[in-house]
Design a protein around this motif. Structure first.
Motif, PDB file in Angstrom:
ATOM      1  N   PRO A   1     -20.619  74.311   3.938  1.00  0.00           N
ATOM      2  CA  PRO A   1     -19.707  73.192   3.710  1.00  0.00           C
ATOM      3  C   PRO A   1     -20.450  71.861   3.538  1.00  0.00           C
ATOM      4  CG  PRO A   1     -19.757  73.748   6.046  1.00  0.00           C
ATOM      5  CD  PRO A   1     -20.665  74.718   5.351  1.00  0.00           C
ATOM      6  N   HIS A   2     -19.940  71.039   2.663  1.00  0.00           N
ATOM      7  CA  HIS A   2     -20.428  69.663   2.531  1.00  0.00           C
ATOM      8  C   HIS A   2     -19.338  68.895   1.811  1.00  0.00           C
ATOM      9  CE1 HIS A   2     -22.824  66.300   0.740  1.00  0.00           C
ATOM     10  NE2 HIS A   2     -23.313  66.308   1.953  1.00  0.00           N
ATOM     11  N   TRP A   3     -19.162  67.620   2.158  1.00  0.00           N
ATOM     12  CA  TRP A   3     -18.033  66.863   1.594  1.00  0.00           C
ATOM     13  C   TRP A   3     -18.081  66.782   0.076  1.00  0.00           C
ATOM     14  CZ3 TRP A   3     -19.552  62.729  -1.249  1.00  0.00           C
ATOM     15  CH2 TRP A   3     -20.800  62.175  -0.964  1.00  0.00           C
TER      16      TRP A   3
ATOM     17  N   GLU B   1     -25.026  66.492   8.154  1.00  0.00           N
ATOM     18  CA  GLU B   1     -24.621  65.786   6.942  1.00  0.00           C
ATOM     19  C   GLU B   1     -25.694  64.795   6.499  1.00  0.00           C
ATOM     20  OE1 GLU B   1     -20.379  64.465   6.279  1.00  0.00           O
ATOM     21  OE2 GLU B   1     -21.394  62.540   6.368  1.00  0.00           O
TER      22      GLU B   1
ATOM     23  N   HIS C   1     -29.472  66.598  -1.037  1.00  0.00           N
ATOM     24  CA  HIS C   1     -28.718  66.717  -2.285  1.00  0.00           C
ATOM     25  C   HIS C   1     -29.154  65.653  -3.294  1.00  0.00           C
ATOM     26  CE1 HIS C   1     -25.011  69.172  -0.766  1.00  0.00           C
ATOM     27  NE2 HIS C   1     -26.155  69.822  -0.664  1.00  0.00           N
TER      28      HIS C   1
ATOM     29  N   ASP D   1     -13.963  70.284   3.765  1.00  0.00           N
ATOM     30  CA  ASP D   1     -14.798  69.396   2.963  1.00  0.00           C
ATOM     31  C   ASP D   1     -13.971  68.266   2.351  1.00  0.00           C
ATOM     32  OD1 ASP D   1     -17.046  70.780   3.553  1.00  0.00           O
ATOM     33  OD2 ASP D   1     -17.006  72.024   1.767  1.00  0.00           O
TER      34      ASP D   1
ATOM     35  N   ARG E   1     -13.373  65.635   5.079  1.00  0.00           N
ATOM     36  CA  ARG E   1     -14.568  64.811   5.299  1.00  0.00           C
ATOM     37  C   ARG E   1     -14.735  63.802   4.155  1.00  0.00           C
ATOM     38  NH1 ARG E   1     -17.089  61.671   7.975  1.00  0.00           N
ATOM     39  NH2 ARG E   1     -19.291  61.396   7.529  1.00  0.00           N
ATOM     40  N   HIS E   2     -14.467  64.271   2.943  1.00  0.00           N
ATOM     41  CA  HIS E   2     -14.561  63.388   1.793  1.00  0.00           C
ATOM     42  C   HIS E   2     -13.577  62.224   1.930  1.00  0.00           C
ATOM     43  CE1 HIS E   2     -13.504  62.582  -2.612  1.00  0.00           C
ATOM     44  NE2 HIS E   2     -14.602  61.935  -2.349  1.00  0.00           N
TER      45      HIS E   2
END
Lengths: 431, 390
Positions: A54-56, A155, A162, B18, B21-22
């Protein structure tokens, strides 16, 4: 599903596979998964991977795509295919039969390309793809859930990694080192093997905890996995389009289905005014190559050996430039001004401009050049094109995040050599 | 042979985390850029539902990229050398069609619409009037609140008191058992209308601290259009803030040239006048109003004054004297000086700086639109005052 069943799709697929084999396509086992549009959007956001950390930024990609779709700015991809063995492709349940057949044939083209193109063969291991992505996802989730680490720290590293995801080794020159070489590498602050690989260098030499280095390694792995796809966008799409066109012609579709297929096909490979449509360019190139005497053998060889840059350099002809009305342009105070059109003298310039903007050539290369007293010096490999200064400044902050000390970047701006400096307090100086 | 599978399972929403969080990052970005909005937009007098379009700078994914300087593209065949064919667009649209196997970074253009209400929410979230003395309670100032008080047999479904209802049922069950009555074959006793209990509600009046904000503005001739605009921006923020944070705070508007008068909100934000400047007149008027209507023992008083500081020299001593008096009766007295050209002419700020020593007196300087929000924060971020002047 509209007007057909999975069983029928299977029957059509049998015919398609027979035709593909007859034409000499050589591909991994194929899995088709039917899904709805939400699934497809999600898939697209996570680069098609069934399992991904997961990553925003993936949440952002999803919403962006969904918004564009909602306002009709883009169509959904008809299909999504990933380079793995077995090859997995997603088909949208709501697509019509001709569109589904086009997509399936298209997927076999990609599948063959994944299995046979040199870049993919050398740099990716398709049989491990799904497993690797899953292992990485689990490891990162583990760090996120670890009470001594947590989401914020993860993060921080992922954001930075990234930002540098394309600053890796472009020529795959990373070899297994002998013990002796390893020992001498360990003694030097900037070993030869890492000079072209900023992200790899940081993963190894930055002042970070083991888990932080692991995060960078994971991003690094993902970059090297996607690198062949970036390097062969035009070829890959061109190849897949070439084959969906040929296979469906040989499939003897009933007239009404064939008509819709043709219509869809032309939508896919039409030139987009003001842009380069990789489907169109690749398709035209392969189609023209296939017309030569032993065309089939020739295109098979081309798809195995080339990448976009060499592909265009060798096979983009003046006639094709003219047929596609290609032109080159410069941007003068926000206006797009035509520089050359595809005539006697201009087409070479256009070809060169195009080659400069495909694959990794479109992304600047930043290399580590020295480490001195805790300061990391970077150098932009300058080829006449300047960096976007604001982006460079912001990205440099991320390098500092990872490196843990002062970082300097040498580049050229307005014909003047400059150095952009960034300290640990994130103050950026240009001199 | 290919395998087909139908992913018809109720799929999990895998991007939910996600996306959340965004969104948090987006909100952060909005918060950070609000200062710029105040600097750029004409916010004065806007209604609370007016929508502002704001660009968000915060969630870009930065990478090393080339400055967009040229390239090649397909055309129509009618392009001529040297002709302009369009504007360089910030965002490239993707073409509809087959899936993308590459991952090219492209430009983010984010624009979000928020209303004045939301801006105010974001802006003032962590601000409050400093040094509010809770002991200065008023009788009129009240906050209406619903409070539960006991139970009743009739009521509306949302106020059903479940626990109490179960207790009532248990009571009935016990009494039936005690009377050896048959409670049914399977000993199951359903709820009955009689068992139901509802919460009774009464409105509670909670006294809260009395507070009054006095806005004093210099509208003399030396305050030109730009200066007045800056001053009004400041007061507009203040007014919005007070309205948002406190239900019952009174606001008094005073405009002054050589003489001062109390004006309405509309006049304050829209009228212009000309004439000389006697700052003391504004302060005298404020003190006057405090004497008449707002006893400092019962009221928290906040006074703010905006001026270019270009005062009649004769008036300076009086002004400083009255300002000192204001400091005595006020919880906080803020002075915002609007000096466009940062000239070195003597302004009343100098006088204040050298002759007014009160810890609840704050000076802020506003030179340009960008300074309004920092000045505002500087004046209100005085939590320390509370300790110094209880």
């Amino acid at each position: 599903m509209t007007g057909y069943t999975i069983a029928e799709l299977g029957d059509w697929n049998k015919k398609l596979e027979a035709l593909a084999a007859k034409n000499g396509l050589n591909y991994y086992d194929q899995h088709f998964e039917l899904c709805d549009y939400e699934d497809m959007l999600c898939c697209e956001a996570y680069a098609g991977m069934p399992s991904h950390y997961p990553h925003w930024s993936y949440g952002k990609a999803y919403e962006r795509q969904k918004t564009f779709y909602k306002y009709n700015m883009v169509g959904l991809p008809y299909e999504m295919v990933i380079n793995s063995d077995p090859c997995i492709a997603y088909l949208m349940r709501d697509n019509t039969l001709p569109l589904q057949l086009l997509t399936m044939a298209h997927v076999y083209g990609h599948n063959d390309f994944f299995k046979n193109n040199r870049l993919f063969k050398e740099r990716t291991r398709a049989e491990l793809t799904l497993e690797m992505f899953k292992i990485h996802a689990n490891r990162i989730r583990g760090y996120i859930q670890d009470p001594s680490i947590g989401p914020a720290k993860v993060e921080r590293i992922l954001d930075a990694a990234h930002a540098l995801r394309f600053q890796t080794d472009r020529h795959n020159s990373r070899k297994l080192l002998t013990r002796k070489e390893l020992a001498s590498d360990a003694a030097t602050p900037l070993p030869e093997s890492l000079k072209g690989d900023l992200l790899g260098f940081l993963a190894e030499r930055a002042q970070l905890a083991a888990w932080e280095k692991d995060l960078i390694e994971i991003v690094h792995y993902e970059s090297s996995y996607f690198m062949p796809q970036i390097e062969t966008k035009i070829m890959n799409e061109g190849w897949a389009s070439f084959w969906h066109y040929r296979l469906l012609q040989e499939l003897n579709l009933p007239a009404n289905l064939y008509l819709e297929f043709l219509q869809r096909h032309h939508m896919v490979v039409r030139p987009l005014s003001g842009h380069i449509n990789p489907y169109c360019l690749g398709f035209k190139l392969f189609a023209s190559l296939a017309e030569s005497p032993d065309g089939l053998a020739k295109i098979m060889e081309v798809r195995a050996l080339e990448r976009d840059q060499s592909f265009l350099r060798r096979y983009l002809t003046r006639e094709l430039c003219q047929e596609l009305n290609l032109f080159s342009y410069t941007i003068i105070s926000n206006s797009i001004v035509v520089k050359e059109v595809a005539d006697e003298t201009g087409w070479q310039t256009i070809k060169n401009a195009l080659i400069m903007n495909v694959g990794l050539a479109a992304i600047p290369k930043i290399n580590p050049v020295a480490v001195d007293n805790g300061t990391l010096s970077l150098e932009h490999v300058f080829d006449g094109r300047e960096l976007e200064l604001n982006y460079a400044k912001e990205t440099l902050k991320y390098v500092v995040d990872l490196w843990g000390g002062r970082v300097e970047l040498a580049t050229t701006l307005n014909n003047r050599k400059i150095v952009i400096q960034c300290d640990t307090d994130k103050l950026v100086l240009v001199k | 042979m290919a395998i087909f599978s139908d992913g018809a399972t109720g799929h999990s929403d895998r991007s939910a985390g996600d996306r959340k969080r965004h969104h948090e990052l987006l909100e952060d970005a909005i918060r950070r850029n609000l200062g710029d909005i105040i600097a750029e937009e004409n916010i004065i007098g806007q209604s609370s539902t007016k929508k502002f379009k704001i660009p968000i700078k915060g969630v870009k994914e930065y990478q090393f990229i080339y400055a967009h300087s040229g390239g090649a593209a397909s055309g129509t065949g009618k392009e001529k050398k040297g002709h302009t064919v369009g504007k360089a667009a910030a965002s490239g649209q993707k073409q509809p069609g087959l899936g993308s196997v590459g991952n090219q970074p492209d430009e983010d253009v984010y624009e979000t619409e928020i209303t004045m209400d939301e801006i105010v929410n974001y802006l003032f979230d962590d601000l409050k009037l400093p040094a509010m003395d809770r002991n200065k309670y008023g009788l009129i100032e009240t906050e209406r609140q619903f409070k539960y008080a006991g139970y009743q047999r009739k009521g509306i479904p949302p106020r059903l008191a479940k626990k109490r209802t179960v207790v009532e049922k248990l009571k009935r069950e016990q009494s039936l058992k005690r009377n050896h009555e048959n409670t049914g074959d399977d000993n199951r006793l359903p709820f009955r209308e009689d068992d139901l209990r509802y919460r009774r509600v009464r409105t509670a009046a909670r006294p809260c601290a009395n507070a009054v904000v006095i806005c004093i503005m210099d509208i003399s001739g030396s305050m030109d259009q730009t200066k007045k605009y800056l001053a009004r921006s400041f007061y507009f923020l203040l007014y919005q803030f007070v309205r948002w944070r406190y239900a019952k705070v009174e606001v008094v508007f005073i405009a002054h040239t050589t003489e001062a008068k109390e004006v309405s909100e509309w006049e304050f934000f829209h009228h212009g006048e000309a004439g000389g400047t006697a700052i003391s007149s504004g302060y005298a008027k404020a003190l006057n109003i405090i004497n008449e209507r707002y006893n400092p023992d019962a009221w928290n008083i906040y006074a703010f004054h905006c001026s270019d500081g270009d005062n009649w020299t004769d008036d300076n001593a009086t002004a400083v004297g009255l300002a000192t008096k204001l400091c005595h009766v006020c919880n906080l007295f803020g002075y915002g000086e609007i000096s466009l050209n940062q000239s070195y002419t003597a302004t009343i700020r100098r006088e204040f700086e050298s002759n007014l020593a009160a810890s609840n007196f704050v000076i802020a300087v506003i030179n340009k639109q960008d300074d309004v929000w920092p000045a505002f924060k500087q004046i209100l971020d005085r939590q320390a005052v509370g300790e110094a002047h209880p």
